[in-house]
Design an enzyme around this catalytic site. Structure first.
Site, short mmCIF file in Angstrom:
data_model
loop_
_atom_site.label_atom_id
_atom_site.label_comp_id
_atom_site.label_asym_id
_atom_site.label_seq_id
_atom_site.Cartn_x
_atom_site.Cartn_y
_atom_site.Cartn_z
N ARG A 183 80.41 -39.65 31.25
CA ARG A 183 81.47 -39.07 30.44
C ARG A 183 81.24 -39.36 28.96
NH1 ARG A 183 87.11 -40.58 33.27
NH2 ARG A 183 87.68 -40.57 31.06
N ARG A 220 79.52 -46.90 33.44
CA ARG A 220 79.73 -46.06 34.62
C ARG A 220 79.14 -44.66 34.48
NH1 ARG A 220 86.35 -45.14 34.98
NH2 ARG A 220 86.50 -43.81 33.13
N LYS A 273 91.83 -46.43 39.20
CA LYS A 273 92.79 -45.44 39.71
C LYS A 273 92.07 -44.33 40.49
CE LYS A 273 94.38 -44.16 35.65
NZ LYS A 273 93.54 -44.94 34.72
N ARG A 323 101.39 -40.41 31.06
CA ARG A 323 100.76 -41.37 30.15
C ARG A 323 101.66 -41.66 28.95
NH1 ARG A 323 95.08 -40.19 31.79
NH2 ARG A 323 93.67 -41.60 30.73
N ARG A 342 90.98 -45.58 23.47
CA ARG A 342 91.67 -45.31 24.74
C ARG A 342 92.53 -46.51 25.14
NH1 ARG A 342 86.73 -43.89 28.37
NH2 ARG A 342 88.19 -43.22 29.96
#
Ligand code: AMP
Length: 217
Positions: free
Chosen positions: A161, A127, A13, A88, A172
């Protein structure tokens, strides 16, 4: 044009929202980024959100709805926006509809980016990003051309992160399945939900999104 990019963490996204922002001057509104800025600023919202975010759970609806309502009133979103990470939950989607009608705005499309869970875990676990310009990298899938140097701005510091690890990712993904996925029928019923295969190459995903939106790149 106002659009929503929906998808689990790691679906792409943020990458696609940034591309749309650069190419078509729509404003990316990434609620995760806004919250991380609040955490860095140690604001009351940031202090409340930090522990919840680190655990991979969702920040309460009332806080998120208030935050996005304030943001949508800013003049820089009047030319169109891309919501990345909001809504969400179904109550957030309903609140968004109410606030958009108060602002005299409409949603043109909601794009679901579909990616297999195994692929999401692989993408998120490796990432990291440039600490200066935010360019994204991945340990196995996309390293900088010169090791340790950002391709975009030549900076040499990178960040990861706190919630991009396998354990938090399972929480998540559960939040996505149980709390976010029920939004999909909500937008299907409104006739504005479109689906993109997010497993494809990033450029192909971008082209599919342009096609859905009727944008010529
Ligand atoms: P993201 O950067 O979109 O992956 O968001 C990071 C974290 O911020 C999420 O795991 C949640 O804890 C929180 N968050 C971001 N957007 C929302 C939202 N719309 N509702 C609830 N929590 C959110």
């Amino acid at each position: 044009m106002n659009i929503i990019l929906l998808g689990a963490p790691g679906a792409g996204k943020g990458t696609q929202a940034k591309r749309l922002e650069e190419r078509f001057h729509l404003k990316q509104l990434a609620t995760g980024d806004i919250l991380r800025a609040e955490v860095r600023a140690a604001s009351p919202l940031g202090m409340t959100a930090k522990e919840i975010m680190d655990a991979g759970r969702l920040v309460p609806d009332a806080l998120m709805i208030e935050m996005i309502e304030q943001r949508l009133k800013q003049p820089d979103v009047a030319g169109g926006f891309i919501l990345d990470g909001f809504p969400r939950t179904v109550p957030q989607a309903e609140a968004l509809d109410a606030m958009l009608s108060r602002l005299g705005q409409k949603l043109q499309a909601v794009i679901e980016m579909r990616v297999d869970e195994a692929e999401l875990i692989k993408r998120v676990s490796g990432r990291y990003s440039c600490a200066k310009c935010g360019a994204s990298y991945h340990d196995d899938l996309h390293a900088p051309i010169a090791a340790g140097v950002c391709d975009a701005c030549c900076h040499t510091h990178f960040t990861r992160r706190a919630d991009d690890n396998a354990q938090t990712m399972s929480v998540r993904l559960l939040a996505y399945r149980e709390q976010t996925a029920p939004i999909l029928p909500y937008y299907t019923a409104k006739g504005i939900l479109k689906v993109v295969d997010g497993m494809q190459d990033m450029d192909v995903v971008t082209a599919s999104i342009h096609k859905i939106l009727g944008l010529v790149a």
